[in-house]
Design a protein around this motif. Sequence first.
Motif, PDB file in Angstrom:
ATOM      1  N   TRP A  14       0.875  -1.161   0.000  1.00 14.00           N
ATOM      2  CA  TRP A  14       0.000   0.000   0.000  1.00 14.00           C
ATOM      3  C   TRP A  14       0.919   1.219   0.000  1.00 14.00           C
ATOM      4  O   TRP A  14       1.812   1.319   0.835  1.00 14.00           O
ATOM      5  CB  TRP A  14      -0.886   0.008   1.247  1.00 14.00           C
ATOM      6  N   VAL A  15       0.711   2.112  -0.966  1.00 15.63           N
ATOM      7  CA  VAL A  15       1.631   3.232  -1.140  1.00 15.63           C
ATOM      8  C   VAL A  15       0.873   4.561  -1.192  1.00 15.63           C
ATOM      9  O   VAL A  15      -0.325   4.600  -1.451  1.00 15.63           O
ATOM     10  CB  VAL A  15       2.470   3.081  -2.438  1.00 15.63           C
ATOM     11  N   GLY A  16       1.619   5.632  -0.954  1.00 18.73           N
ATOM     12  CA  GLY A  16       1.104   6.985  -1.123  1.00 18.73           C
ATOM     13  C   GLY A  16       1.768   7.611  -2.323  1.00 18.73           C
ATOM     14  O   GLY A  16       2.990   7.521  -2.489  1.00 18.73           O
ATOM     15  N   LEU A  17       0.973   8.216  -3.200  1.00 21.33           N
ATOM     16  CA  LEU A  17       1.489   8.841  -4.413  1.00 21.33           C
ATOM     17  C   LEU A  17       1.398  10.350  -4.325  1.00 21.33           C
ATOM     18  O   LEU A  17       0.442  10.893  -3.777  1.00 21.33           O
ATOM     19  CB  LEU A  17       0.690   8.387  -5.641  1.00 21.33           C
ATOM     20  N   ASP A  18       2.362  11.016  -4.890  1.00 22.24           N
ATOM     21  CA  ASP A  18       2.283  12.456  -5.094  1.00 22.24           C
ATOM     22  C   ASP A  18       1.433  12.655  -6.347  1.00 22.24           C
ATOM     23  O   ASP A  18       1.819  12.208  -7.434  1.00 22.24           O
ATOM     24  CB  ASP A  18       3.687  13.038  -5.296  1.00 22.24           C
ATOM     25  N   PRO A  19       0.257  13.294  -6.227  1.00 20.29           N
ATOM     26  CA  PRO A  19      -0.638  13.415  -7.386  1.00 20.29           C
ATOM     27  C   PRO A  19      -0.052  14.246  -8.531  1.00 20.29           C
ATOM     28  O   PRO A  19      -0.419  14.041  -9.683  1.00 20.29           O
ATOM     29  CB  PRO A  19      -1.887  14.066  -6.813  1.00 20.29           C
ATOM     30  N   GLU A  20       0.862  15.150  -8.226  1.00 17.80           N
ATOM     31  CA  GLU A  20       1.443  15.981  -9.285  1.00 17.80           C
ATOM     32  C   GLU A  20       2.510  15.239 -10.076  1.00 17.80           C
ATOM     33  O   GLU A  20       2.545  15.298 -11.292  1.00 17.80           O
ATOM     34  CB  GLU A  20       2.008  17.274  -8.688  1.00 17.80           C
ATOM     35  N   THR A  21       3.380  14.529  -9.379  1.00 17.68           N
ATOM     36  CA  THR A  21       4.484  13.842 -10.062  1.00 17.68           C
ATOM     37  C   THR A  21       4.180  12.376 -10.329  1.00 17.68           C
ATOM     38  O   THR A  21       4.917  11.733 -11.071  1.00 17.68           O
ATOM     39  CB  THR A  21       5.771  13.921  -9.218  1.00 17.68           C
ATOM     40  N   GLU A  22       3.103  11.861  -9.716  1.00 16.55           N
ATOM     41  CA  GLU A  22       2.734  10.449  -9.816  1.00 16.55           C
ATOM     42  C   GLU A  22       3.863   9.531  -9.352  1.00 16.55           C
ATOM     43  O   GLU A  22       4.062   8.447  -9.880  1.00 16.55           O
ATOM     44  CB  GLU A  22       2.276  10.098 -11.235  1.00 16.55           C
ATOM     45  N   ARG A  23       4.588   9.984  -8.365  1.00 18.33           N
ATOM     46  CA  ARG A  23       5.680   9.212  -7.780  1.00 18.33           C
ATOM     47  C   ARG A  23       5.265   8.637  -6.439  1.00 18.33           C
ATOM     48  O   ARG A  23       4.509   9.255  -5.692  1.00 18.33           O
ATOM     49  CB  ARG A  23       6.904  10.094  -7.580  1.00 18.33           C
ATOM     50  N   VAL A  24       5.793   7.479  -6.124  1.00 24.82           N
ATOM     51  CA  VAL A  24       5.567   6.872  -4.817  1.00 24.82           C
ATOM     52  C   VAL A  24       6.344   7.687  -3.792  1.00 24.82           C
ATOM     53  O   VAL A  24       7.550   7.874  -3.917  1.00 24.82           O
ATOM     54  CB  VAL A  24       6.023   5.395  -4.798  1.00 24.82           C
ATOM     55  N   GLU A  25       5.642   8.176  -2.800  1.00 23.74           N
ATOM     56  CA  GLU A  25       6.272   8.988  -1.743  1.00 23.74           C
ATOM     57  C   GLU A  25       6.477   8.208  -0.453  1.00 23.74           C
ATOM     58  O   GLU A  25       7.364   8.517   0.314  1.00 23.74           O
ATOM     59  CB  GLU A  25       5.433  10.239  -1.469  1.00 23.74           C
ATOM     60  N   TRP A  26       5.614   7.223  -0.214  1.00 23.95           N
ATOM     61  CA  TRP A  26       5.761   6.436   1.001  1.00 23.95           C
ATOM     62  C   TRP A  26       5.110   5.075   0.831  1.00 23.95           C
ATOM     63  O   TRP A  26       4.281   4.881  -0.047  1.00 23.95           O
ATOM     64  CB  TRP A  26       5.205   7.145   2.231  1.00 23.95           C
ATOM     65  N   ILE A  27       5.534   4.145   1.671  1.00 25.45           N
ATOM     66  CA  ILE A  27       5.000   2.791   1.691  1.00 25.45           C
ATOM     67  C   ILE A  27       4.524   2.514   3.108  1.00 25.45           C
ATOM     68  O   ILE A  27       5.264   2.712   4.072  1.00 25.45           O
ATOM     69  CB  ILE A  27       6.083   1.754   1.310  1.00 25.45           C
ATOM     70  N   LEU A  28       3.266   2.066   3.237  1.00 25.25           N
ATOM     71  CA  LEU A  28       2.766   1.704   4.563  1.00 25.25           C
ATOM     72  C   LEU A  28       3.533   0.493   5.096  1.00 25.25           C
ATOM     73  O   LEU A  28       4.030  -0.325   4.322  1.00 25.25           O
ATOM     74  CB  LEU A  28       1.278   1.355   4.507  1.00 25.25           C
ATOM     75  N   ASP A  29       3.598   0.380   6.416  1.00 22.56           N
ATOM     76  CA  ASP A  29       4.236  -0.785   7.026  1.00 22.56           C
ATOM     77  C   ASP A  29       3.555  -2.049   6.534  1.00 22.56           C
ATOM     78  O   ASP A  29       2.329  -2.093   6.370  1.00 22.56           O
ATOM     79  CB  ASP A  29       4.151  -0.720   8.552  1.00 22.56           C
ATOM     80  N   ARG A  30       4.332  -3.077   6.308  1.00 22.42           N
ATOM     81  CA  ARG A  30       3.824  -4.345   5.797  1.00 22.42           C
ATOM     82  C   ARG A  30       3.371  -5.233   6.943  1.00 22.42           C
ATOM     83  O   ARG A  30       4.081  -5.365   7.937  1.00 22.42           O
ATOM     84  CB  ARG A  30       4.916  -5.052   4.993  1.00 22.42           C
ATOM     85  N   SER A  31       2.204  -5.864   6.778  1.00 24.57           N
ATOM     86  CA  SER A  31       1.719  -6.792   7.799  1.00 24.57           C
ATOM     87  C   SER A  31       2.339  -8.176   7.629  1.00 24.57           C
ATOM     88  O   SER A  31       2.554  -8.892   8.603  1.00 24.57           O
ATOM     89  CB  SER A  31       0.193  -6.893   7.752  1.00 24.57           C
ATOM     90  N   THR A  32       2.614  -8.570   6.382  1.00 22.83           N
ATOM     91  CA  THR A  32       3.266  -9.838   6.075  1.00 22.83           C
ATOM     92  C   THR A  32       4.172  -9.608   4.875  1.00 22.83           C
ATOM     93  O   THR A  32       3.988  -8.643   4.135  1.00 22.83           O
ATOM     94  CB  THR A  32       2.249 -10.949   5.708  1.00 22.83           C
ATOM     95  N   SER A  33       5.148 -10.491   4.681  1.00 22.58           N
ATOM     96  CA  SER A  33       5.993 -10.349   3.482  1.00 22.58           C
ATOM     97  C   SER A  33       6.768 -11.629   3.213  1.00 22.58           C
ATOM     98  O   SER A  33       7.153 -12.345   4.132  1.00 22.58           O
ATOM     99  CB  SER A  33       6.976  -9.189   3.625  1.00 22.58           C
ATOM    100  N   PHE A  34       6.947 -11.896   1.909  1.00 22.22           N
ATOM    101  CA  PHE A  34       7.853 -12.945   1.466  1.00 22.22           C
ATOM    102  C   PHE A  34       9.212 -12.300   1.324  1.00 22.22           C
ATOM    103  O   PHE A  34       9.357 -11.292   0.627  1.00 22.22           O
ATOM    104  CB  PHE A  34       7.464 -13.488   0.085  1.00 22.22           C
ATOM    105  N   GLN A  35      10.222 -12.904   1.949  1.00 22.27           N
ATOM    106  CA  GLN A  35      11.570 -12.356   1.851  1.00 22.27           C
ATOM    107  C   GLN A  35      12.559 -13.464   1.549  1.00 22.27           C
ATOM    108  O   GLN A  35      12.343 -14.622   1.911  1.00 22.27           O
ATOM    109  CB  GLN A  35      11.973 -11.667   3.156  1.00 22.27           C
ATOM    110  N   ARG A  36      13.651 -13.085   0.869  1.00 18.50           N
ATOM    111  CA  ARG A  36      14.748 -14.024   0.627  1.00 18.50           C
ATOM    112  C   ARG A  36      16.045 -13.235   0.660  1.00 18.50           C
ATOM    113  O   ARG A  36      16.058 -12.010   0.517  1.00 18.50           O
ATOM    114  CB  ARG A  36      14.589 -14.738  -0.705  1.00 18.50           C
ATOM    115  N   GLN A  37      17.134 -13.966   0.835  1.00 19.60           N
ATOM    116  CA  GLN A  37      18.449 -13.331   0.798  1.00 19.60           C
ATOM    117  C   GLN A  37      18.721 -12.854  -0.615  1.00 19.60           C
ATOM    118  O   GLN A  37      18.317 -13.493  -1.587  1.00 19.60           O
ATOM    119  CB  GLN A  37      19.535 -14.313   1.224  1.00 19.60           C
ATOM    120  N   GLY A  38      19.402 -11.740  -0.730  1.00 21.37           N
ATOM    121  CA  GLY A  38      19.762 -11.209  -2.039  1.00 21.37           C
ATOM    122  C   GLY A  38      20.650 -12.169  -2.802  1.00 21.37           C
ATOM    123  O   GLY A  38      21.278 -13.065  -2.237  1.00 21.37           O
ATOM    124  N   ALA A  39      20.710 -11.968  -4.086  1.00 20.30           N
ATOM    125  CA  ALA A  39      21.479 -12.848  -4.960  1.00 20.30           C
ATOM    126  C   ALA A  39      22.983 -12.634  -4.818  1.00 20.30           C
ATOM    127  O   ALA A  39      23.438 -11.586  -4.369  1.00 20.30           O
ATOM    128  CB  ALA A  39      21.064 -12.616  -6.408  1.00 20.30           C
TER     129      ALA A  39
END
Length: 166
Positions: A14-39
């Motif tokens: 879930w993200v917040g967008l700047d309506p003028e630039t249409e850029r992602v400005e923030w990301i809400l905290d995640r309740s769950t997530s799939f994660q793995r070690q980087g390559a």
Amino acid sequence: TTTTAAKDVVAGDWVGLDPETERVEWILDRSTSFQRQGARGSRRVQTLAANMEVVLLLEPAHPRVNERRLERELVLAHQSGATPLVVVTKIDLLRRPDDEVSVASGVSPDVDVVGVSNKTGEGLDTLRAHLHAGVTVAALGASGVGKSSLVNALAGREVQLTGGVR
């Protein structure tokens, strides 16, 4: 101000967008997530998906359930914080599909296991009974296991492109 938040967005965020630039400005905290070690030995953790409440772990019945892969996927699902649900696909290809559903149940303690056929529709009603409106679901499984076909079967129409197994 500029942000690098967009580079960290994953499916389910879930993200917040700047309506003028249409850029992602923030990301809400995640309740769950799939994660793995980087390559390539990276110490950075890579998030693959977020905010799913149920994870469908798809494992084909044919030629047989791969117990080791299912165990690894169960670990990922439990670590994500979501509720795992094992879906044994392609049961129409076996004379005794309950045998493979039992194998999956044996390595999935305290996890519901459902056998389905995307071709015949067998088991889809049982699976639907586990899924509820407003619940975010993710599907995890090897290539060719039937993830897209299952999504289409549950939706009742083609919403995902599918291809033959090579």
